[in-house]
Scaffold this active site. Structure first.
Site, short mmCIF file in Angstrom:
data_model
loop_
_atom_site.label_atom_id
_atom_site.label_comp_id
_atom_site.label_asym_id
_atom_site.label_seq_id
_atom_site.Cartn_x
_atom_site.Cartn_y
_atom_site.Cartn_z
N ASP A 1 -7.03 -4.55 6.33
CA ASP A 1 -6.67 -5.71 5.51
C ASP A 1 -6.99 -6.99 6.29
OD1 ASP A 1 -4.72 -5.49 7.43
OD2 ASP A 1 -3.06 -6.03 6.11
N HIS B 1 -2.37 4.19 -2.36
CA HIS B 1 -3.63 3.70 -1.80
C HIS B 1 -4.59 3.20 -2.87
CE1 HIS B 1 -3.28 5.05 2.50
NE2 HIS B 1 -2.11 5.25 1.94
N ASN C 1 0.84 -1.20 0.00
CA ASN C 1 0.00 0.00 0.00
C ASN C 1 0.88 1.25 0.00
OD1 ASN C 1 -2.61 0.92 -0.02
ND2 ASN C 1 -2.70 1.18 2.20
#
Ligand code: C2E
Ligand code: CA
Ligand code: CA
Length: 677
Positions: free
Chosen positions: A311, A281, A276
């Protein structure tokens, strides 16, 4: 369409006699009329029978008996037909057809009964004739009442019956009959007005009911949609946390051993955060979407997945929740998520770890089960990344132990119970100790000696680590003030320390107060600590660098091993985790990994320190790979602060002998120990 009253000039006669345009109105008409049908025909039959009774002696039989009987038989037939269709749910088209045929039949019955009445009128005395007149007028009023919901039929009936009869009486030139005719017409007009008003209100009512139902249906649809959205994760389209826990609560209410099994899983993506951070993002979102798709399309019966956090995904398993099946399902899930992610021109790889808690052994409530699944997950992450761990009695013991440690640590007198040991870090090329790593030790009066891995993990979970670090650092630096000035000291910082500006202020204050030159200090931080909050980690590292201290990346290779971090953060040293060293002599793959890390360090201008060196063969293998700074039992185990100076004295002995004699090294720790300072 708003309803317009029927007496407005614009309204045509045709529109009155056509079936209403609205299907709801037709259906309501039909239902209301169905309820009146028996009454309508009962009225006709009874009134007709009364007339038959007063006329069967004075009029011919075909007229006084057979014709009315035939008409009444037709009425009975109609009632029977309606009664049969009473509870049948008819389609709109059939209802429209029936309404039209009712209109035709009303006209036909109206004509038939009127003709019969007019034909019968001349027979009998004045009373009998009055009876016919009374029969006609009163029956038509009754029929119109019964046809109230069928405006067209009622109006038609009024015209068909009242008009000929009134005309017939008016033409009789009999004053009484003319008066009756005028009365009848007047009553018919009044009834027509009442009928039209009633029908308009009825139609309005039906229309507003229809609107209400439509609104209600729309409200229900919206609230169902809101409910769906409130329970859905908008990114992955999987059920969200709220839905996951309400489903779990629902299953717990209905699930009782030994009924169908239930297990709760918590799934976490390993390495999502660095991906990420590295790709942004947007890419992270795409990746999570893909994870959601893969989870939703897994052909695993009895398994549902939800997104419960960034996540983190929750999984409910039902049916067979034996260990073997759960491990099988877990392996299938992890394998599906391990496939490469080819999104937006980037190929990313990550693994997933799964922790599972089985009802009722691991817990009976949603909170218990998810906590235990979380615990099993952290076990999976630490022990078999990309794999599944099922909460077991072993974990239960660990939790109990961890709670004991937490209690002990809360009551501990850090000054007295906590001490610092030091392990040498050796530079083989200069054949000398270059630093000592400070390692925490705790001897509890109640629990005995606790391993730092255990009590530091507990301290990390609680706020205790912050004050513990201060005590440890102060004690470590106190020891370092007694060492020769060229000797450096390595000190471990926890993830919580790295993420807390206050903690780092405290660290800096302690360093400045210690009298140890900051450039002699090397702070060791792990990748995991850096990844938890990259921006505050960078500030921390900068603050330490500004102080003049060095920073090492500890346990390299066990975390995300994302080289981008090494590159982007102000790091001086990289410590290769000891798990890579264990097989370095026999395993070419392990050697290749270490070699690539050593080369990376050279390219980035970092010093590479290899941990966990236990044998001379390992030392030689590492020298062959180009690494000379090492730490491990081969060079010395951690020793008390008071023994460190003695270790310097022994250092000369160690320097000269350690490479010469490999036979002493490999297996016997006591012999190794005897070699250490
Ligand atoms: P670490 O920072 O990786 O420290 C090295 C650990 O490896 C030490 O374990 C050390 O005793 C052990 N070790 C060194 N050489 C060898 C070897 O040749 N073979 C084997 N098998 N092990 C070796 P220890 O002292 O039990 O510490 C465990 C971990 O606890 C440390 O790992 C560090 O992460 C943490 N720790 C220790 N002291 C502190 C501290 O003061 N503060 C913080 N935040 N963490 C600490
Ligand atoms: Ca360390
Ligand atoms: Ca380490």
């Amino acid at each position: 369409m708003p309803y317009r009253p029927m007496w407005l000039p614009a309204q045509t006669v045709r529109s009155i006699f056509n079936a209403p345009a609205s299907a709801e109105l037709r259906r309501s008409q039909y239902e209301a009329f169905s309820r009146q049908i028996p009454l309508l025909y009962a009225l006709l039959i009874v009134n007709t029978a009364a007339v038959v009774f007063t006329h069967f002696r004075v009029a011919p039989h075909w007229l006084a008996i057979y014709l009315p009987c035939a008409l009444c038989a037709a009425c009975i037939g109609r009632v029977a037909l309606w009664l049969r269709a009473r509870n049948v749910d008819l389609p709109d088209a059939v209802i429209a057809r029936r309404l039209q045929s009712t209109l035709r039949l009303s006209a036909m019955f109206g004509v038939a009964f009127t003709a019969w009445g007019l034909l019968l009128y001349p027979y009998g005395d004045a009373y009998a004739r009055c009876h016919v007149a009374f029969y006609m007028s009163i029956t038509v009023i009754g029929c119109i009442f019964c046809l109230m919901h069928m405006r067209a039929a009622a109006l038609l009936m009024t015209c068909i019956v009242v008009a000929p009869f009134a005309l017939f009486f008016l033409m009789s030139r009999n004053v009484v009959l003319v008066a009756i005719a005028i009365n009848m017409v007047f009553v018919a007009v009044v009834m027509t007005v009442i009928l039209l008003t009633y029908y308009r209100d009825f139609a309005n009512l039906v229309e507003s009911q229809r609107k209400l139902l439509t609104k209600q249906a729309e409200t229900e649809r919206l609230s169902a949609e809101n409910f769906r959205l409130a329970n859905l994760d908008s990114l992955t389209q999987l059920p969200n946390r709220r839905r996951f826990f309400s489903d779990l609560d629902g299953l717990l209410l209905t699930t009782g051993a030994p009924k169908p099994g239930l297990a709760v899983g918590v799934l976490d993506l390993d390495g999502f955060k660095p991906i990420n951070d590295l790709y942004g993002h947007h890419f992270g979102d795409l990746l999570l979407e893909e994870v959601g798709r893969r989870l939703a399309s897994l052909p695993l019966p009895g398994m549902t997945a939800a997104r419960v956090g960034g996540d983190e995904f929750g999984v409910l398993f039902s049916g067979d929740v034996s260990q073997a099946r759960l491990l099988h399902l877990g392996a299938a899930i992890c394998a599906a998520l391990q496939r490469p992610y080819e999104l937006a021109d980037v190929t990313a790889r990550l693994s997933a770890s799964l922790g599972v808690a089985v009802f009722p052994d691991a817990g009976k409530t949603a909170v218990e089960l998810s906590e235990r699944a979380d615990y099993a997950l952290s076990f999976a992450k630490n022990h078999r990344r990309g794999g599944t761990a099922i909460f077991s009695s072993e974990h239960e013991t660990q939790i109990r132990r961890s709670n004991e440690i937490e209690q002990g640590l809360k009551l501990a007198d850090f000054e007295r119970e906590i001490s610092v040991f030091f392990q040498p870090i050796f530079d083989v090329s200069s054949k000398g100790i270059v630093a000592f790593e400070a390692l925490a030790r705790w001897t509890s009066p109640t629990l005995g000696t606790i391993s730092p891995a255990d009590f530091l993990a507990v301290a990390e979970r609680t706020d205790l680590i912050l004050s513990l670090t201060q005590v440890l650092l102060r004690k470590a630096l106190e020891a370092a003030t007694t060492w020769p000035p060229q000797m450096r000291i390595a000190f471990n910082l926890s993830a919580r320390d790295v993420g807390s500006p206050e903690a780092i202020d405290g660290v800096i204050r302690t360093v400045l107060a210690s009298g140890v030159a900051p450039h002699r200090i090397n702070f060791e931080v792990t990748e995991t600590a850096l990844i938890q909050n990259v921006s505050s980690a960078r500030e921390t590292l900068n603050a330490l660098k500004n102080l003049g201290a060095e920073v090492s990346l500890d346990d390299f290779g066990t975390g995300y091993s994302s080289l981008s971090y090494v590159h982007r953060l102000p790091i001086d040293k990289l410590k290769v985790d000891r798990s890579f060293i264990a097989d370095i002599v026999d395993d070419p793959a392990a050697r290749a990994v270490v070699k690539s890390i050593i080369d990376l360090c050279k390219n980035l201008g970092l010093t590479c320190v290899v941990e966990g060196v236990e044998t001379a063969s390992q030392v030689n293998a590492l020298l062959g790979l180009g690494c000379s700074v090492m730490q491990g039992y081969f060079f010395g185990r951690p020793i008390a602060g008071t023994d460190v100076l003695e270790a310097f004295v022994m250092n000369g002995f160690l320097n000269e002998t350690f490479l010469a004699d490999e036979s002493q090294t490999d297996s016997d720790p006591r012999r190794k120990r005897s070699r250490t300072p």
